[in-house]
Scaffold this active site. Structure first.
Site, mmCIF file in Angstrom:
data_model
loop_
_atom_site.group_PDB
_atom_site.id
_atom_site.type_symbol
_atom_site.label_atom_id
_atom_site.label_comp_id
_atom_site.label_asym_id
_atom_site.label_seq_id
_atom_site.Cartn_x
_atom_site.Cartn_y
_atom_site.Cartn_z
ATOM 1 N N GLU A 28 -45.418 12.224 116.595
ATOM 2 C CA GLU A 28 -44.855 11.012 117.189
ATOM 3 C C GLU A 28 -44.948 9.841 116.222
ATOM 4 O OE1 GLU A 28 -47.124 13.123 118.393
ATOM 5 O OE2 GLU A 28 -47.217 13.049 120.590
ATOM 6 N N CYS A 36 -51.106 11.983 122.137
ATOM 7 C CA CYS A 36 -52.536 11.683 122.166
ATOM 8 C C CYS A 36 -52.742 10.180 122.343
ATOM 9 C CB CYS A 36 -53.199 12.182 120.882
ATOM 10 S SG CYS A 36 -52.882 11.152 119.432
HETATM 11 ZN ZN ZN Z 1 -50.947 11.729 118.428
#
Ligand code: ZN
Length: 136
Positions: free
Chosen positions: A50, A88
């Site tokens: 990401e 995350c």
């Molecule tokens: Zn991450």
């Protein structure tokens, strides 16, 4: 955009976890930038798909907070199906700072998906509005 996510996932450098992640971020102007996780033998230096995608867009001249959506797919290297994988905590913070409250689609290898708003993934987010002004 799903195909871009799947293709980026296959570029992941994940010799330690064997967990391949691909992401794609779409800009308000329609451009799409992709990222994959890039691991390091010093594990803490690993960068997630990401963040790679968003940083690639910024490096190409895209202005922060001009993104429309993000899609991400993560699964073990040998998997044909896996649970949907959300970003995350570190990525949630970076996405909030650079993208604001965009929709985040968790994409499965089998095409299953779930879309969540970033504000729901990162409630009461920390951002620059909480910092003192540079003028003080
Ligand atoms: Zn991450």
């Amino acid at each position: 955009m799903k195909d871009a996510v799947y293709a980026a996932r296959l570029n992941a450098y994940a010799p330690h976890s064997n967990f391949l992640v691909g992401a794609a971020i779409e800009c308000l102007d329609g451009r799409v930038f992709t990222g994959c996780n890039v691991e390091n033998s010093s594990y803490g230096l690993t960068v997630c798909a990401e963040r790679v995608a968003v940083f690639a867009a910024i490096a190409a001249g895209v202005m922060p907070r001009t993104f429309s959506r993000l899609m991400v797919c993560g699964a073990p290297r040998s998997a044909t199906a896996a649970a949907l994988t959300p970003p995350c905590g570190a990525c949630r913070q970076v996405l909030w700072d650079l993208c604001g409250d965009i929709p985040v689609t968790l994409l499965g290898l089998d095409g299953a998906s779930e879309t969540l708003q970033l504000a729901d993934l990162l409630p009461r987010a920390f951002d620059a509005t909480l910092l003192p002004s540079a003028d003080r």
